[in-house]
Every structure is written in C-alpha cells, then in structure tokens.
Design a protein around this motif. Structure first.
Motif, PDB file in Angstrom:
ATOM      1  N   ASP A  77       2.089   1.790  -3.544  1.00  0.00           N
ATOM      2  CA  ASP A  77       1.019   2.283  -4.403  1.00  0.00           C
ATOM      3  C   ASP A  77       0.694   3.756  -4.157  1.00  0.00           C
ATOM      4  O   ASP A  77       0.118   4.416  -5.030  1.00  0.00           O
ATOM      5  N   ARG A 106       0.833  -1.211   0.000  1.00  0.00           N
ATOM      6  CA  ARG A 106       0.000   0.000   0.000  1.00  0.00           C
ATOM      7  C   ARG A 106       0.866   1.258   0.000  1.00  0.00           C
ATOM      8  O   ARG A 106       0.502   2.261  -0.633  1.00  0.00           O
ATOM      9  N   ALA A 138      -0.006   1.514  -9.364  1.00  0.00           N
ATOM     10  CA  ALA A 138      -1.006   1.014  -8.425  1.00  0.00           C
ATOM     11  C   ALA A 138      -1.969   0.035  -9.089  1.00  0.00           C
ATOM     12  O   ALA A 138      -2.458  -0.911  -8.450  1.00  0.00           O
ATOM     13  N   GLN A 184       2.280   6.866 -10.712  1.00  0.00           N
ATOM     14  CA  GLN A 184       1.545   6.304  -9.575  1.00  0.00           C
ATOM     15  C   GLN A 184       0.325   5.478  -9.990  1.00  0.00           C
ATOM     16  O   GLN A 184       0.171   4.329  -9.560  1.00  0.00           O
TER      17      GLN A 184
END
Length: 478
Positions: A408, A405, A419, A415
C-alpha cells in the motif's frame, strides 16, 4: 528464509571490457576440462572476464524424460565461484520464459526452495531420495537456481566481497550475462526474478540494477545483453523494517490463528517502537552508515523481536515463527544430507561440500537488514513491470499484514487507488485459497493456511500464481 537474530558497490564497469579497439578482440572460448574425474563444459566469457564450468544432465532431481539440466559454477569475480542449477521447462522449453530464483536468508542456499518448495523434485514422508514434484515451477518456465552470496550452498571462494544487498547485485548481473552468452537461445526470452523472505531486499535491488544496466546498454555506455524483465515475484518478503516491525507487533496481537501477546503488552511494544526503534531507523535512513543501521537492527531486535519470540515460547509447545499454528509445520531438511553425499556432489559437478546457510553475520554487521528497499520497489512498479507480493498468513517472520502495508505504501501513480481497494477472494478450481487485490501491474495476495514458504504449504496454488504472473496477464481466480 529471513534470519531473525556500506561497503561500496562493486563497479561493474571495471569488470566489463569496453568496445574492442582495432588491436584488441575479445573472444569467448569453449572447451571440455577434466577435474577430479569430472568432465566440465567450460565457457570463458570475454566481456565479463567470467568463466562457466558445468555438467549436463546429471540425472539428479529432474528425471522427466527429455528435460535437460545443467549444474556448475560461474566465476563472477576474483575467487568468487557462484553455483547455479538450471532446469529446462517440462513443457515447451523452446518458448518458455526464463526465471532466476534467489533464496533469502541472507545466505540461504536456493536448494532450500528447490527441494522443499518449487523445484523439480522433493522429499516425501522423510524419504532419503527425492521424487518428482508435480507442482514444480519448471512445469511452466525454464528455471535457474542460484546460490548467493559466495559461501552459501555449493558456492565457494571469497566470502568477504558481498556483505550487503547492493554489493550482491553486480555479481548477479555478471552471472546472467555469462549465462545468456553461453545459452544464447534464452537471450530474448521473457525473464522473471523470483525470491522469498530476505528477497524483499534482493528482488527490488537486483531488478532495479538490471533495469539500470539495460539503460546503459541501450545508450551505448555498456556492452552486454539487455534482459527483458517481465515479472518480479516475492513470497513473504522483508522490504522495510520501519513498516514491518510495527506490523509484527500488530500481527502478534491479532492474527487468524492464535494470540501471542495480550493487549497491555501490545501497547507496551508499540510504545517501545515509537520511543526507541523509530528514531534509530530514521537515523539509519538518514546516514546509511553501517554503524547507525546496525544500531537500528539491534534496537528492534531487543525491543520487539526477542520479547515476542519469548512470548511465543510461553504460549506454544513448539516455536517456529514461520508457522505460528499448532501443531506447527515446517519444510523438511532431508535434502541437506542428500546434497552432502559425495556421489551426488560428483554427479552434479560440485567442488565443495554443501552448506545450507552461510549465516547472516556479515549482512547484519553491515546494517543491511533495516535498510529499506521501498524506493527500488517503487521504481520497478513505476516501470510497469508486473510485481506480485504474496504471503502465507500463518507466518510471523514476514507476515501478511506487514507485506500488505508495504504494498500500500509503494510510490506510483496508482498508490491511492490500490491502497483503498479491498481484498477479494482468490480461488483455485472454485476453492478459495486466499484473498488478493491488483491494479495494473501491482498484485498483493494473502494465502490461507500457509507459513513462511508458501509453495511448501500450498504448492498447487503457488504454481497457479507463478504461471499467471509470468504470463503478465494478472492473477485471475479459477
């Protein structure tokens, strides 16, 4: 290692001499000095007012023929003696990159990783003397292990100057500057910084500080050696409490090995997180005061960590959050007694007894643990420097779900694409060892059947990840 339980930054400009005036010349000095029957090679570094005292080829740990090693101290501030242990690469040391390794904790000596994970030697089957480690990181790179902050490992002196990640960074830079000037053959080498656990704080801050210093040097505002950073590697890192505390709750409920909390307790902990922890973490981020950040740490320890640890004790015969499998496995501590032997210390040039961990007290009281280093991490990725975050999936402490997480959420142009990527198999000689995803210079990896210290559990694949990352070509299944 990360313990589960803002002092102003040091102004490097005050310790770095400016350009020499016509009447002033800064001169480095080299000489041999005998202390307590030990002959030290001494290098006085004029520009940082630091001093290196070290012994060469102690014969301890690295016994490969022809591979040099140096161990000793760099005085980085007033009564601040930081221990380093350097090992040449076993292969092609004249061209191999230079890698500095810092353990986590905060306050864990780097000998912990050196002897249990990726150093030139390790202890097998509880033997009292080490043997060569075929998967040592110095098989590929020149390795510089450092004990910081002062008081950890063999480092000694003033233990009050560094009580946070940000106050540590300038002293690390001073150490590297003195090292480069004493060993100029490494000045223009590719440089990597590797770390683990609390290194999710250390790594981003130290590299960001180095990049800022590089900029100041290139502008002519600072005298020093620019450091060619080509990689940041972090194993099971602790980056951001707000992201990772919530992931701890989810991992305890749903992980590959055993359920630690049930569905109703999972819901209750999420409610506690939203109601009590989130406001405290937001307040810490808003004010950055020691008082508010300590309160945030206390909040998630009381509301989340202690209850989950209690649940672990109820559902397992042995409890080690770094490996939730049963039976649990953890790195051996055989090396501690070895390093506390007077004959070993004399051979290495150590001036104090070995302390495996300084403890996290000063960092906790300063509120360092809940401070986020996402901004620094994002800056490094934005700069195009390869970053690999890899995590053993049996670790609860800084679990793979939380580190995924974090990866991400890094702010950079890639990004959204990163992700949205799915994890793909990562293999070693055709055998799957985990999963990974990568985009440009950002890499995330989940390693199967590994606890908190991945190179201890999966040494061969860890060396492959290390080599591939340092070669800056990205990780590639083999």
């Amino acid at each position: 290692m990360r313990w589960i339980l803002a002092v102003g930054a040091v102004l490097v400009a005050s310790t770095i001499a400016g350009p020499a005036s016509p009447r002033t010349v800064n001169i480095n000095k080299r000489y041999v000095e005998e202390q307590n029957g030990i002959n030290y090679n001494v290098f006085e570094h004029a520009s940082t007012s630091s001093k290196m005292s070290f012994v060469k080829n102690s014969g301890i740990c690295e016994t490969t023929s022809g591979v040099n090693q140096y161990s000793g101290y760099i005085t980085v501030g007033e009564d601040m003696n930081m221990w380093f242990w350097f090992f040449e690469a076993r292969n092609n040391p004249q061209e191999a990159p230079l890698v500095a390794y810092f353990d986590g904790g905060p306050g864990t000596a780097s000998e912990y990783a050196l002897f249990t994970q990726h150093g030139p030697c390790h202890f097998v089957n509880n033997e009292t003397t080490p043997s060569l480690n075929p998967y040592s990181f110095n098989d590929y790179a020149n390795m510089l292990y450092v004990d910081q902050p002062i008081g950890a490992g063999f480092s000694y002196g003033n233990t009050t100057a560094v009580n946070s990640t940000k106050t540590a960074a300038p002293y690390v830079w001073i150490l590297l500057q003195a090292f480069y000037d004493n060993f100029p053959e490494y000045e223009n080498r590719d440089f990597g910084l590797w770390t683990e656990s609390y290194g999710g704080h250390y790594g981003p801050e130290f590299v960001k500080y180095i990049l800022d210093q590089n900029t100041a040097i290139s502008r002519g505002d600072l005298q020093g050696q620019e450091i060619c950073v080509v990689a940041l590697g972090i194993n099971n890192g602790w980056f951001d409490a707000k992201i990772q505390e919530k992931a701890d709750i989810d991992y305890a409920y749903d992980n590959p090995y055993r359920q630690i909390i049930n569905e109703s307790f999972h819901a209750e902990l999420l409610s506690r997180y939203d109601t009590n922890c989130t406001p405290a973490l937001d307040q810490c981020a808003a004010t950055d005061t020691s008082e508010d950040c300590f309160a945030a740490w206390n909040s998630y320890m009381q509301e989340i960590e202690y209850p989950i640890l209690a649940a672990m004790k109820e559902t397992a015969t042995t409890v080690y959050p770094g490996d939730i499998r049963e039976p649990t496995t953890r790195p051996p501590s055989t090396y501690v007694a070895y390093l506390q032997r007077p004959d070993i210390q004399k051979a290495l040039g150590a001036k104090v007894n070995y302390t495996d961990s300084l403890g996290a007290g000063d960092f906790i009281r300063d509120g360092d643990d809940p401070r986020s280093f996402m901004s620094e991490l994002s800056t490094i990725v934005q700069a195009g420097i390869p970053v690999v975050s890899y995590a053993g999936d049996a670790d609860y402490v800084c679990n793979w779900l939380g580190t995924l997480r974090v990866a991400d959420e890094i702010q950079w142009p890639g990004q959204k694409r990163f992700a949205n990527q799915t994890l793909e198999p990562y293999t070693l000689d055709g055998m799957q060892k985990g999963t990974f995803k990568s985009l440009d210079n950002l890499i995330f990896m989940r390693i199967f059947e590994a606890g908190h210290n991945v190179p201890f559990y999966q040494p061969e694949v860890s060396l492959q990840i290390f080599e591939q990352t340092m070669k800056t070509g990205g990780v590639i299944p083999t």
